[in-house]
Design a protein around this motif. Structure first.
Motif, short mmCIF file in Angstrom:
data_model
loop_
_atom_site.label_atom_id
_atom_site.label_comp_id
_atom_site.label_asym_id
_atom_site.label_seq_id
_atom_site.Cartn_x
_atom_site.Cartn_y
_atom_site.Cartn_z
N VAL A 21 0.76 -1.11 0.05
CA VAL A 21 -0.38 -0.18 -0.29
C VAL A 21 0.93 1.33 -0.09
CG1 VAL A 21 -1.39 1.07 1.27
CG2 VAL A 21 -1.84 -1.03 0.98
N TYR A 22 2.30 1.38 1.03
CA TYR A 22 2.71 2.98 1.07
C TYR A 22 3.69 2.79 -0.69
CZ TYR A 22 2.80 3.69 6.18
OH TYR A 22 2.13 3.74 6.93
N PHE A 23 3.62 1.51 -0.95
CA PHE A 23 4.16 1.50 -2.32
C PHE A 23 3.85 2.62 -3.70
CE2 PHE A 23 5.08 0.06 -6.60
CZ PHE A 23 6.77 0.29 -7.21
N TRP A 24 2.30 1.95 -3.67
CA TRP A 24 1.28 2.40 -4.32
C TRP A 24 1.24 3.67 -4.31
CZ3 TRP A 24 1.53 0.80 -9.11
CH2 TRP A 24 1.63 -0.52 -9.31
N ILE A 25 1.03 4.58 -3.03
CA ILE A 25 0.74 5.12 -2.61
C ILE A 25 1.63 6.37 -2.93
CG2 ILE A 25 0.75 6.89 -0.36
CD1 ILE A 25 -1.12 5.07 0.90
N LEU A 31 3.57 10.84 -9.69
CA LEU A 31 2.88 10.55 -10.72
C LEU A 31 3.98 9.27 -11.70
CD1 LEU A 31 3.20 14.60 -11.46
CD2 LEU A 31 0.84 13.30 -10.82
N VAL A 32 3.25 8.88 -10.90
CA VAL A 32 3.87 7.49 -11.36
C VAL A 32 5.47 7.20 -12.40
CG1 VAL A 32 3.71 5.38 -13.08
CG2 VAL A 32 1.83 6.80 -12.16
N VAL A 33 6.13 8.08 -12.65
CA VAL A 33 6.89 8.30 -13.72
C VAL A 33 7.82 8.65 -12.50
CG1 VAL A 33 8.58 8.71 -15.72
CG2 VAL A 33 6.48 7.62 -15.67
N ALA A 39 9.70 5.25 -4.41
CA ALA A 39 8.06 4.87 -3.24
C ALA A 39 9.19 3.25 -3.03
CB ALA A 39 7.11 4.11 -4.06
N PHE A 40 9.93 2.55 -4.04
CA PHE A 40 10.91 1.46 -3.83
C PHE A 40 11.86 1.58 -2.92
CE2 PHE A 40 13.45 -1.78 -5.32
CZ PHE A 40 12.84 -3.29 -5.23
N ARG A 41 12.41 2.67 -3.31
CA ARG A 41 13.77 3.00 -2.00
C ARG A 41 13.01 2.82 -0.71
NH1 ARG A 41 17.97 7.43 -1.58
NH2 ARG A 41 19.06 7.23 -0.11
N THR A 42 11.81 3.75 -0.71
CA THR A 42 11.47 3.56 0.71
C THR A 42 10.64 2.47 1.68
OG1 THR A 42 10.05 5.86 0.47
CG2 THR A 42 9.11 4.98 1.90
N VAL A 43 10.13 1.61 0.65
CA VAL A 43 9.48 -0.05 0.66
C VAL A 43 10.99 -0.71 1.34
CG1 VAL A 43 8.96 -1.96 0.44
CG2 VAL A 43 7.74 0.13 0.15
N THR A 44 12.38 -0.23 0.50
CA THR A 44 13.09 -1.62 0.96
C THR A 44 13.58 -1.09 2.27
OG1 THR A 44 13.48 -1.45 -1.04
CG2 THR A 44 15.40 -1.83 -0.11
N GLU A 45 13.56 0.46 2.80
CA GLU A 45 13.90 0.87 3.78
C GLU A 45 13.63 0.83 4.70
OE1 GLU A 45 14.56 5.72 3.57
OE2 GLU A 45 16.28 4.88 1.77
N MET A 46 12.14 -0.04 4.47
CA MET A 46 11.18 -0.07 5.32
C MET A 46 11.60 -1.82 6.09
SD MET A 46 8.14 2.13 4.72
CE MET A 46 6.12 0.73 5.43
#
Length: 50
Positions: A21-25, A31-33, A39-46
């Protein structure tokens, strides 16, 4: 014994769903691109902090 294993599995699945959910938010907010990288970096750090 089985209860502990089930609890561990459900906890991991729940954390995975929250991270998705965090990744998609963050992806949509960027703006996707421009949002996929941060988003990927944030999820990886989490995931690494857990």
């Amino acid at each position: 014994m089985i209860g502990r294993a089930a609890d561990k599995i459900f906890t991991r699945v729940f954390i995975f769903l929250i991270m998705t959910v965090y990744f998609w938010i963050y992806t949509v907010a960027g703006l996707v691109v421009l949002g996929i990288g941060p988003a990927f970096r944030t999820v990886t750090e989490m995931h690494m902090d857990k």
